[in-house]
Enzyme design. Structure first.
Site, short mmCIF file in Angstrom:
data_model
loop_
_atom_site.label_atom_id
_atom_site.label_comp_id
_atom_site.label_asym_id
_atom_site.label_seq_id
_atom_site.Cartn_x
_atom_site.Cartn_y
_atom_site.Cartn_z
N VAL A 161 0.84 -1.19 0.00
CA VAL A 161 0.00 0.00 0.00
C VAL A 161 0.88 1.25 0.00
O VAL A 161 2.08 1.20 0.23
CB VAL A 161 -0.95 0.03 1.22
CG1 VAL A 161 -1.86 -1.19 1.21
CG2 VAL A 161 -0.18 0.13 2.53
N SER A 199 9.38 2.44 -1.89
CA SER A 199 10.37 3.29 -2.55
C SER A 199 11.70 3.29 -1.80
O SER A 199 12.77 3.31 -2.40
CB SER A 199 9.85 4.72 -2.69
OG SER A 199 8.70 4.75 -3.51
N ASP A 227 4.39 5.58 -9.20
CA ASP A 227 4.27 7.00 -8.85
C ASP A 227 5.10 7.87 -9.79
O ASP A 227 4.70 9.00 -10.11
CB ASP A 227 4.71 7.24 -7.41
CG ASP A 227 3.69 6.75 -6.40
OD1 ASP A 227 2.55 6.47 -6.80
OD2 ASP A 227 4.04 6.64 -5.20
#
Length: 208
Positions: free
Chosen positions: A17, A23, A43
């Protein structure tokens, strides 16, 4: 002239999530792995679009744009890997079709599927601290993101650091090849009729 390519790249697929730490793990992996890897995150792909243009769209138009974006992201990762590049893929499988599409377009590639977990209280704390995420976004994704229930390796970033996770992934990929979770999930999707064998491959679209 055809590009000479005898090697296909490996994909380390991080799924979790928003704010779960994907990242950070990806960035650490690039430093820890012995060979060069690319980091490709959903993203980053979203950020290539002019945000003000998407704000002008209605709900249905926005949904179509976002679906095309995710589908394109999947195919970009597959294309890089088919050209022989190793990648760390950072994604949020918060809709079931995203998993099915990835199973299709990443067929024939070595995918190490990594589950990135984090307890809800810590997710909420990170959302507040970061200040650039919608509060409650992670909680809304939790039910679907890990619903498939199968990974090659999993982590809890509330108690494990990005470096600890990266080093364990590095050790895992150094082991002899085995049947991967992605291969098992693909076979299960075909058996359930969610994925047709004739739709496997980078050039085919399963988006619906």
């Amino acid at each position: 002239m055809d590009f000479p390519n005898d090697k296909k790249g490996r994909i380390i697929f991080l799924n979790g999530v928003s704010s779960s730490g994907k990242s950070s793990i990806a960035a650490q992996l690039l430093r820890e792995l012995d060979t060069p890897y690319f980091a490709m995150g959903v993203d980053v792909v979203n950020g290539l679009r002019a945000k003000e243009r998407t704000l002008e769209l209605g709900a249905d138009e926005l949904r179509e744009v976002l679906m095309r974006t995710r589908a394109g992201f999947h195919r970009a990762v597959a294309g890089m890997a088919h050209a022989g590049n190793d990648l760390v893929m950072d994604h949020v499988l918060s809709e079931h079709w995203r998993l099915i599409d990835c199973l299709a377009v990443l067929d024939g590639l070595d995918v190490v599927f990594v589950g990135v977990h984090c307890e809800l209280a810590e997710l909420r704390r990170r959302e507040i601290t970061r200040g650039d995420r919608e509060i409650g976004q992670a909680e809304g994704q939790l039910a679907q993101v890990h619903a498939h229930g199968l990974y090659d390796i999993e982590f809890d970033t509330a108690v494990q650091s990005p470096r600890d996770c990266a080093l364990q992934i590095k050790d895992f990929v150094a082991q002899p090849a085995r049947v991967r979770a992605f291969d098992q999930l693909r076979a299960a999707a075909i058996e359930k009729g969610e994925l047709r064998p004739d739709r496997l491959g980078v050039s085919k679209s399963t988006v619906s």
